[in-house]
Design a protein around this motif. Sequence first.
Motif, PDB file in Angstrom:
ATOM      1  N   GLN A   1      -2.068 -14.604  -2.087  1.00 14.54           N
ATOM      2  CA  GLN A   1      -2.681 -14.856  -0.726  1.00 14.54           C
ATOM      3  C   GLN A   1      -4.082 -14.478  -0.651  1.00 14.54           C
ATOM      4  OE1 GLN A   1      -0.451 -12.019   1.644  1.00 14.54           O
ATOM      5  NE2 GLN A   1      -1.073 -12.917   3.518  1.00 14.54           N
ATOM      6  N   ILE A   2      -4.712 -15.743   0.348  1.00 13.87           N
ATOM      7  CA  ILE A   2      -6.234 -15.313   0.570  1.00 13.87           C
ATOM      8  C   ILE A   2      -6.005 -15.295   2.135  1.00 13.87           C
ATOM      9  CG2 ILE A   2      -8.787 -16.244   0.621  1.00 13.87           C
ATOM     10  CD1 ILE A   2      -7.648 -18.308  -1.644  1.00 13.87           C
ATOM     11  N   GLN A   3      -6.216 -13.861   2.581  1.00 13.92           N
ATOM     12  CA  GLN A   3      -6.011 -13.715   4.113  1.00 13.92           C
ATOM     13  C   GLN A   3      -4.889 -14.262   4.512  1.00 13.92           C
ATOM     14  OE1 GLN A   3      -9.751 -14.011   6.281  1.00 13.92           O
ATOM     15  NE2 GLN A   3     -10.825 -13.135   4.473  1.00 13.92           N
ATOM     16  N   ASN A   4      -4.677 -15.466   5.473  1.00 15.06           N
ATOM     17  CA  ASN A   4      -3.530 -15.746   5.977  1.00 15.06           C
ATOM     18  C   ASN A   4      -2.944 -16.783   5.387  1.00 15.06           C
ATOM     19  OD1 ASN A   4      -5.862 -17.445   6.720  1.00 15.06           O
ATOM     20  ND2 ASN A   4      -4.644 -18.179   8.724  1.00 15.06           N
ATOM     21  N   LEU A   5      -3.635 -17.288   4.139  1.00 15.80           N
ATOM     22  CA  LEU A   5      -3.150 -18.632   3.312  1.00 15.80           C
ATOM     23  C   LEU A   5      -2.531 -18.317   2.022  1.00 15.80           C
ATOM     24  CD1 LEU A   5      -6.336 -21.003   3.817  1.00 15.80           C
ATOM     25  CD2 LEU A   5      -4.033 -21.046   5.228  1.00 15.80           C
ATOM     26  N   TYR A   6      -1.595 -18.852   1.787  1.00 16.64           N
ATOM     27  CA  TYR A   6      -0.685 -18.616   0.378  1.00 16.64           C
ATOM     28  C   TYR A   6      -1.391 -19.953  -0.388  1.00 16.64           C
ATOM     29  CZ  TYR A   6       2.638 -15.200   2.093  1.00 16.64           C
ATOM     30  OH  TYR A   6       3.181 -14.049   2.565  1.00 16.64           O
ATOM     31  N   VAL A   7      -1.884 -19.839  -1.423  1.00 20.53           N
ATOM     32  CA  VAL A   7      -2.559 -20.744  -1.930  1.00 20.53           C
ATOM     33  C   VAL A   7      -1.480 -21.757  -2.765  1.00 20.53           C
ATOM     34  CG1 VAL A   7      -3.929 -21.366  -4.260  1.00 20.53           C
ATOM     35  CG2 VAL A   7      -4.705 -20.027  -2.808  1.00 20.53           C
ATOM     36  N   CYS A   8      -0.235 -20.897  -2.898  1.00 27.36           N
ATOM     37  CA  CYS A   8       0.890 -21.818  -3.712  1.00 27.36           C
ATOM     38  C   CYS A   8       1.439 -22.637  -2.710  1.00 27.36           C
ATOM     39  CB  CYS A   8       1.857 -20.853  -4.328  1.00 27.36           C
ATOM     40  SG  CYS A   8       2.758 -19.770  -2.853  1.00 27.36           S
ATOM     41  N   GLN A   9       1.263 -22.404  -1.489  1.00 29.16           N
ATOM     42  CA  GLN A   9       2.325 -23.137  -0.494  1.00 29.16           C
ATOM     43  C   GLN A   9       1.191 -24.025   0.523  1.00 29.16           C
ATOM     44  OE1 GLN A   9       4.883 -20.985   2.155  1.00 29.16           O
ATOM     45  NE2 GLN A   9       6.619 -22.192   1.467  1.00 29.16           N
ATOM     46  N   ASP A  10       0.136 -23.336   1.030  1.00 33.62           N
ATOM     47  CA  ASP A  10      -0.712 -24.190   1.869  1.00 33.62           C
ATOM     48  C   ASP A  10      -1.666 -24.734   1.239  1.00 33.62           C
ATOM     49  OD1 ASP A  10       0.367 -22.693   4.188  1.00 33.62           O
ATOM     50  OD2 ASP A  10      -0.822 -20.856   3.500  1.00 33.62           O
ATOM     51  N   GLY A  11      -1.858 -24.596  -0.298  1.00 30.69           N
ATOM     52  CA  GLY A  11      -2.841 -25.065  -1.055  1.00 30.69           C
ATOM     53  C   GLY A  11      -1.792 -25.722  -2.236  1.00 30.69           C
ATOM     54  N   PRO A  12      -2.312 -26.120  -3.476  1.00 31.40           N
ATOM     55  CA  PRO A  12      -3.761 -25.541  -4.015  1.00 31.40           C
ATOM     56  C   PRO A  12      -4.867 -26.267  -3.247  1.00 31.40           C
ATOM     57  CG  PRO A  12      -2.605 -26.632  -5.901  1.00 31.40           C
ATOM     58  CD  PRO A  12      -1.462 -26.356  -4.671  1.00 31.40           C
TER      59      PRO A  12
ATOM     60  N   MET B   1      -0.249 -16.102  -9.670  1.00 31.74           N
ATOM     61  CA  MET B   1       0.862 -16.645  -8.863  1.00 31.74           C
ATOM     62  C   MET B   1       2.059 -16.038  -9.697  1.00 31.74           C
ATOM     63  SD  MET B   1       0.369 -20.556  -7.866  1.00 31.74           S
ATOM     64  CE  MET B   1      -0.979 -21.039  -7.045  1.00 31.74           C
ATOM     65  N   LYS B   2       3.190 -15.831  -8.648  1.00 31.99           N
ATOM     66  CA  LYS B   2       4.244 -15.070  -9.199  1.00 31.99           C
ATOM     67  C   LYS B   2       5.398 -16.156  -8.809  1.00 31.99           C
ATOM     68  CE  LYS B   2       6.937 -11.096  -9.722  1.00 31.99           C
ATOM     69  NZ  LYS B   2       7.449  -9.873  -9.353  1.00 31.99           N
ATOM     70  N   CYS B   3       5.705 -16.148  -7.516  1.00 34.35           N
ATOM     71  CA  CYS B   3       6.776 -17.232  -7.087  1.00 34.35           C
ATOM     72  C   CYS B   3       6.416 -18.464  -7.116  1.00 34.35           C
ATOM     73  CB  CYS B   3       7.390 -16.514  -5.650  1.00 34.35           C
ATOM     74  SG  CYS B   3       6.483 -16.963  -4.436  1.00 34.35           S
ATOM     75  N   GLY B   4       5.280 -18.787  -6.765  1.00 35.26           N
ATOM     76  CA  GLY B   4       4.864 -20.322  -6.590  1.00 35.26           C
ATOM     77  C   GLY B   4       5.285 -20.757  -5.272  1.00 35.26           C
ATOM     78  N   ASN B   5       6.035 -20.038  -4.620  1.00 35.64           N
ATOM     79  CA  ASN B   5       6.492 -20.816  -3.392  1.00 35.64           C
ATOM     80  C   ASN B   5       6.634 -19.897  -2.167  1.00 35.64           C
ATOM     81  OD1 ASN B   5       8.603 -22.796  -2.596  1.00 35.64           O
ATOM     82  ND2 ASN B   5      10.369 -21.534  -3.224  1.00 35.64           N
TER      83      ASN B   5
ATOM     84  N   GLY C   1      11.018 -31.984 -28.963  1.00 37.88           N
ATOM     85  CA  GLY C   1      12.299 -31.841 -29.057  1.00 37.88           C
ATOM     86  C   GLY C   1      12.673 -30.408 -28.538  1.00 37.88           C
ATOM     87  N   ASP C   2      11.722 -29.453 -28.281  1.00 40.30           N
ATOM     88  CA  ASP C   2      11.886 -28.055 -27.704  1.00 40.30           C
ATOM     89  C   ASP C   2      12.307 -28.318 -26.335  1.00 40.30           C
ATOM     90  OD1 ASP C   2      11.535 -26.832 -30.052  1.00 40.30           O
ATOM     91  OD2 ASP C   2       9.489 -26.257 -29.552  1.00 40.30           O
ATOM     92  N   GLU C   3      12.996 -27.433 -25.690  1.00 41.60           N
ATOM     93  CA  GLU C   3      13.343 -27.268 -24.256  1.00 41.60           C
ATOM     94  C   GLU C   3      12.646 -26.095 -23.540  1.00 41.60           C
ATOM     95  OE1 GLU C   3      17.573 -27.489 -23.310  1.00 41.60           O
ATOM     96  OE2 GLU C   3      17.628 -29.494 -23.979  1.00 41.60           O
ATOM     97  N   ILE C   4      12.176 -26.493 -22.286  1.00 41.66           N
ATOM     98  CA  ILE C   4      11.917 -25.246 -21.521  1.00 41.66           C
ATOM     99  C   ILE C   4      12.244 -25.342 -20.155  1.00 41.66           C
ATOM    100  CG2 ILE C   4       9.578 -24.967 -22.810  1.00 41.66           C
ATOM    101  CD1 ILE C   4       8.121 -26.571 -20.588  1.00 41.66           C
ATOM    102  N   GLY C   5      12.232 -24.194 -19.351  1.00 41.42           N
ATOM    103  CA  GLY C   5      12.536 -24.343 -18.093  1.00 41.42           C
ATOM    104  C   GLY C   5      11.346 -24.449 -16.992  1.00 41.42           C
ATOM    105  N   ILE C   6      11.454 -25.192 -15.972  1.00 38.05           N
ATOM    106  CA  ILE C   6      10.415 -25.425 -15.191  1.00 38.05           C
ATOM    107  C   ILE C   6      10.869 -25.453 -13.654  1.00 38.05           C
ATOM    108  CG2 ILE C   6       9.126 -27.091 -16.474  1.00 38.05           C
ATOM    109  CD1 ILE C   6       9.730 -29.222 -14.182  1.00 38.05           C
ATOM    110  N   ARG C   7      10.274 -24.828 -12.530  1.00 35.19           N
ATOM    111  CA  ARG C   7      10.590 -24.880 -11.262  1.00 35.19           C
ATOM    112  C   ARG C   7       9.418 -25.961 -10.545  1.00 35.19           C
ATOM    113  NH1 ARG C   7       9.712 -20.391  -8.458  1.00 35.19           N
ATOM    114  NH2 ARG C   7       8.620 -19.035 -10.067  1.00 35.19           N
ATOM    115  N   GLY C   8       9.708 -26.130  -9.358  1.00 32.52           N
ATOM    116  CA  GLY C   8       8.832 -27.240  -8.733  1.00 32.52           C
ATOM    117  C   GLY C   8       9.198 -28.547  -8.569  1.00 32.52           C
ATOM    118  N   PRO C   9       8.296 -29.420  -8.327  1.00 29.54           N
ATOM    119  CA  PRO C   9       6.922 -29.377  -7.986  1.00 29.54           C
ATOM    120  C   PRO C   9       6.529 -28.590  -6.609  1.00 29.54           C
ATOM    121  CG  PRO C   9       7.485 -31.592  -7.659  1.00 29.54           C
ATOM    122  CD  PRO C   9       8.517 -30.967  -8.134  1.00 29.54           C
ATOM    123  N   TYR C  10       5.453 -27.991  -6.609  1.00 30.17           N
ATOM    124  CA  TYR C  10       5.345 -26.871  -5.514  1.00 30.17           C
ATOM    125  C   TYR C  10       3.570 -27.355  -5.234  1.00 30.17           C
ATOM    126  CZ  TYR C  10       8.829 -23.880  -7.081  1.00 30.17           C
ATOM    127  OH  TYR C  10      10.024 -23.291  -7.385  1.00 30.17           O
TER     128      TYR C  10
END
Length: 278
Positions: free
Chosen positions: A253-264, A242-246, A93-102
């Motif tokens: 970031q791992i070198q030139n890759l963003y785990v949130c966007q190029d991965g996970p 992660m912070k923005c997830g986006n 019954g509780d409500e939460i906020g979500i963003r994504g899927p990412y």
Amino acid sequence: MEKMALKDSTYRLKKARVLLTKKLTENEKFFDLALKDGETLDHEPGQFIMISMPGVGEVPISICSSPTKRDSFELCVRAVGKVTTSLHNLKAGDEIGIRGPYGKGFPIRILEGNDLLIIAGGLGIAPLRSLITYVLDNRRDFGKVHILFGCKEPKDMLFNDELDTWNARTDLHYACTVDRAAPDWAGNVGVITTLIPGVDIEPSRTFAAVVGPPIMYNFVIKELLAKGIPERQVLLSFERNMKCGNGKCGRCQIQNLYVCQDGPVFNYEQIKNLSEAF
Ligand SMILES: Cc1cc2nc3c(=O)[nH]c(=O)nc-3n(C[C@H](O)[C@H](O)[C@H](O)COP(=O)(O)OP(=O)(O)OC[C@H]3O[C@@H](n4cnc5c(N)ncnc54)[C@H](O)[C@@H]3O)c2cc1C
Ligand code: FES
């Protein structure tokens, strides 16, 4: 202008209602949630959402149900700190906020028609359960399916009812192991890599999907490559703070890759030279 609006919409906070919670182990809890107004999440197996707990913070959590389940979506959360502990206090019954899927999940279209070797360590079963359930719901689209699951102790096993169902099916091969047995444990004892040599695969048509604690990856990858599975067919999912997830803040970031966007989910060929990835 239209492109900008589209980009911004990926930040939209959506309201989700908790339908059900269930304690799975001492530290992990299962959640079934539905988006408000009948909206569907439309995720891919392996993707994650950002969950916002007002006044506490926001965390990335994998979606553990299959996209074939349209009315609601499921999560499995381990309480490790402030946000995940406050998530554990949620009730139906509780409500939460979500963003994504990412993020980029498992490449379903590429996996179709091929054999799968799915290897989960501990909580790694959460994103892989989404893939496994999707594959079982579309069983004829895939070749042979092997599922290997390893936990520290029998009490850490997640989704026990489903594990029994997978074990009973004749159209897949399931095996599990624990690092340390308990008195009532009659199954395999040993780390998950001990199960890999016994799996009979055709390497050229097998894709491995591996998710687990960081320590597991080097050992598992070594076994998979020794079996002859090509590097680009070894798929791994990574966790980073992660912070923005986006793809905007650089936190993951791992070198030139963003785990949130190029991965996970990455294939081994993509990340094998990134020492920080492991
Ligand atoms: C793509 C992705 C998918 C994830 N899926 C799941 C999931 O399905 N279920 C689940 O329970 N957890 C999942 N996690 C991990 C989850 O996001 C962290 O446990 C959570 O952010 C911790 O927040 P907290 O406020 O509870 O803990 P904090 O108070 O922030 O920290 C507690 C401890 O956890 C560590 N930690 C914080 N964030 C992470 C992180 N992202 N990865 C690893 N350790 C972290 C901290 O360094 C600290 O030691 C996922 C993480 C990512 C990046
Ligand atoms: S979390 Fe912000 S760029 Fe990945």
